[in-house]
Design a protein around this motif. Structure first.
Motif, PDB file in Angstrom:
ATOM      1  N   MET B   1      46.158  77.432  72.719  1.00  0.00           N
ATOM      2  CA  MET B   1      45.130  77.060  71.755  1.00  0.00           C
ATOM      3  C   MET B   1      44.764  78.269  70.884  1.00  0.00           C
ATOM      4  N   ASN B   2      44.804  78.067  69.552  1.00  0.00           N
ATOM      5  CA  ASN B   2      44.447  79.213  68.720  1.00  0.00           C
ATOM      6  C   ASN B   2      42.923  79.347  68.587  1.00  0.00           C
ATOM      7  N   ASP B   3      42.535  80.460  68.017  1.00  0.00           N
ATOM      8  CA  ASP B   3      41.102  80.772  67.982  1.00  0.00           C
ATOM      9  C   ASP B   3      40.291  79.739  67.215  1.00  0.00           C
ATOM     10  N   GLN B   4      40.926  79.265  66.110  1.00  0.00           N
ATOM     11  CA  GLN B   4      40.185  78.317  65.283  1.00  0.00           C
ATOM     12  C   GLN B   4      39.907  77.013  66.037  1.00  0.00           C
ATOM     13  N   ASN B   5      40.954  76.510  66.719  1.00  0.00           N
ATOM     14  CA  ASN B   5      40.765  75.299  67.526  1.00  0.00           C
ATOM     15  C   ASN B   5      39.706  75.493  68.592  1.00  0.00           C
ATOM     16  N   LYS B   6      39.793  76.652  69.222  1.00  0.00           N
ATOM     17  CA  LYS B   6      38.847  76.929  70.290  1.00  0.00           C
ATOM     18  C   LYS B   6      37.424  76.921  69.744  1.00  0.00           C
ATOM     19  N   LYS B   7      37.286  77.553  68.561  1.00  0.00           N
ATOM     20  CA  LYS B   7      35.952  77.606  67.980  1.00  0.00           C
ATOM     21  C   LYS B   7      35.445  76.204  67.641  1.00  0.00           C
ATOM     22  N   GLN B   8      36.355  75.379  67.078  1.00  0.00           N
ATOM     23  CA  GLN B   8      35.936  74.015  66.745  1.00  0.00           C
ATOM     24  C   GLN B   8      35.529  73.252  67.992  1.00  0.00           C
ATOM     25  N   ASN B   9      36.324  73.419  69.045  1.00  0.00           N
ATOM     26  CA  ASN B   9      35.986  72.748  70.292  1.00  0.00           C
ATOM     27  C   ASN B   9      34.639  73.198  70.842  1.00  0.00           C
ATOM     28  N   ASP B  10      34.440  74.503  70.757  1.00  0.00           N
ATOM     29  CA  ASP B  10      33.168  75.042  71.253  1.00  0.00           C
ATOM     30  C   ASP B  10      31.992  74.501  70.442  1.00  0.00           C
ATOM     31  N   ASP B  11      32.197  74.456  69.118  1.00  0.00           N
ATOM     32  CA  ASP B  11      31.131  73.952  68.255  1.00  0.00           C
ATOM     33  C   ASP B  11      30.793  72.509  68.602  1.00  0.00           C
ATOM     34  N   LEU B  12      31.864  71.724  68.779  1.00  0.00           N
ATOM     35  CA  LEU B  12      31.673  70.326  69.075  1.00  0.00           C
ATOM     36  C   LEU B  12      30.948  70.154  70.406  1.00  0.00           C
ATOM     37  N   ARG B  13      31.407  70.941  71.372  1.00  0.00           N
ATOM     38  CA  ARG B  13      30.788  70.825  72.696  1.00  0.00           C
ATOM     39  C   ARG B  13      29.322  71.244  72.639  1.00  0.00           C
ATOM     40  N   SER B  14      29.051  72.300  71.919  1.00  0.00           N
ATOM     41  CA  SER B  14      27.661  72.761  71.896  1.00  0.00           C
ATOM     42  C   SER B  14      26.797  71.784  71.107  1.00  0.00           C
ATOM     43  N   GLN B  15      27.387  71.160  70.092  1.00  0.00           N
ATOM     44  CA  GLN B  15      26.625  70.166  69.340  1.00  0.00           C
ATOM     45  C   GLN B  15      26.290  68.970  70.228  1.00  0.00           C
ATOM     46  N   ARG B  16      27.288  68.537  71.009  1.00  0.00           N
ATOM     47  CA  ARG B  16      27.032  67.402  71.907  1.00  0.00           C
ATOM     48  C   ARG B  16      25.995  67.754  72.949  1.00  0.00           C
ATOM     49  N   SER B  17      26.093  68.947  73.458  1.00  0.00           N
ATOM     50  CA  SER B  17      25.154  69.318  74.515  1.00  0.00           C
ATOM     51  C   SER B  17      23.748  69.449  73.942  1.00  0.00           C
ATOM     52  N   ARG B  18      23.647  69.901  72.693  1.00  0.00           N
ATOM     53  CA  ARG B  18      22.321  69.963  72.065  1.00  0.00           C
ATOM     54  C   ARG B  18      21.752  68.565  71.857  1.00  0.00           C
ATOM     55  N   GLN B  19      22.615  67.647  71.412  1.00  0.00           N
ATOM     56  CA  GLN B  19      22.126  66.290  71.179  1.00  0.00           C
ATOM     57  C   GLN B  19      21.676  65.647  72.471  1.00  0.00           C
ATOM     58  N   ARG B  20      22.453  65.915  73.525  1.00  0.00           N
ATOM     59  CA  ARG B  20      22.091  65.343  74.817  1.00  0.00           C
ATOM     60  C   ARG B  20      20.750  65.896  75.278  1.00  0.00           C
ATOM     61  N   ARG B  21      20.606  67.178  75.034  1.00  0.00           N
ATOM     62  CA  ARG B  21      19.365  67.843  75.449  1.00  0.00           C
ATOM     63  C   ARG B  21      18.157  67.294  74.676  1.00  0.00           C
TER      64      ARG B  21
END
Lengths: 202, 66
Positions: B1-21
């Motif tokens: 996985m390249n850095d950009q993909n990883k960053k997008q995944n992280d962003d998505l995950r953190s966005q979901r976790s914020r929404q859940r919170r």
């Protein structure tokens, strides 16, 4: 005794309405922020619901029905308050921070403050769907608009709340060392620890 | 996985976790009020309205108690 043929008996109606009072209070509190004003609003809505009992259809969702009434009272009071100033956001916010909610956890105060910055139409949809346990379809009926509109309001509201909590130190900047953003970081750390697969959609 | 993909995944995950919170907090905020004891005034108002309805249907005169 009740004379309605599709309704409940007055006794059954009253019992069911009394059981909904905690939800009327919670909905009112999240709409107008200030606890005392919210209880006035909830009382008005309760009495209006009682007087309108003849138009309630047994077997339908009384919570949704009574929320419709509360919402109407809220908007008509709000229109009046442009003259009276009783729902002045500064007054509401001062009460919020210094008054009856002072024992609430900081992150909930931050959330309340962020909610108060939302436009009413987004706020009410987020509350009813996200906390009140109503379906998108029921909320669409309450607000008299399309289900898609409700979905988009809820999603915009969620996003706006996150943006506000992250960018803004609403209400905390001057007299508290802990900003809303700090509180939020803390919450996020907990959230990381708890994270599971669901996305919270209804 | 390249850095950009990883960053997008992280962003998505953190966005979901914020929404859940946010969702959890919103329910907490609402449920805290639901759990509060209802002020007596509410039930008294409802009882008064009920009594008024009954007595007017019996055409009695009503006394309101202070």
């Amino acid at each position: 005794m009740s004379m309605q043929d599709t309704g409940l008996s007055d006794l059954a109606f009253k019992k069911e309405l009394a059981e909904l009072v905690p939800h009327l209070r919670a909905f009112a509190r999240s709409l107008c922020g200030n606890a005392a004003l919210a209880d006035d609003l909830a009382q008005d809505a309760m009495l209006k619901a009682w007087r309108a009992r003849g138009s309630y259809q047994a077997g339908t969702n009384m919570k949704a029905w009574s929320f419709t009434i509360l919402r109407n009272v809220f908007y008509s009071e709000k229109r009046k308050s442009w003259r009276q100033q009783s729902l002045d956001p500064d007054v509401a916010e001062a009460t919020l921070i210094s008054g009856d909610d002072s024992s609430a956890p900081l992150e909930l105060l931050a959330l309340r403050n962020a909610m108060n910055e939302l436009p009413d139409d987004q706020k009410e949809c987020l509350i009813m769907v996200g906390a009140g346990g109503l379906s998108y379809e029921e909320v669409a009926q309450i607000c008299d608009c399309a289900v898609g509109t409700i979905k988009s309001r809820v999603s915009r509201a969620r996003k706006a709340v996150i943006d506000i909590l992250e960018s803004n130190h609403t209400g905390f900047s001057s007299d508290s060392k802990l900003s809303a953003a700090d509180a939020f970081d803390d919450i996020m750390n907990q959230a990381q620890a708890l994270s599971g697969p669901s996305d919270g959609q209804q | 996985m390249n850095d950009q993909n990883k960053k997008q995944n992280d962003d998505l995950r953190s966005q979901r976790s914020r929404q859940r919170r946010i969702g959890d907090q919103l329910r907490r905020m609402y449920d805290e009020v639901v759990m509060e004891p209802v002020p007596d005034e509410f039930l008294k108002l409802l009882d008064d309205a009920d009594i008024a309805a009954e007595s007017s249907s019996r055409k009695d005169s009503q006394e309101s108690k202070g």
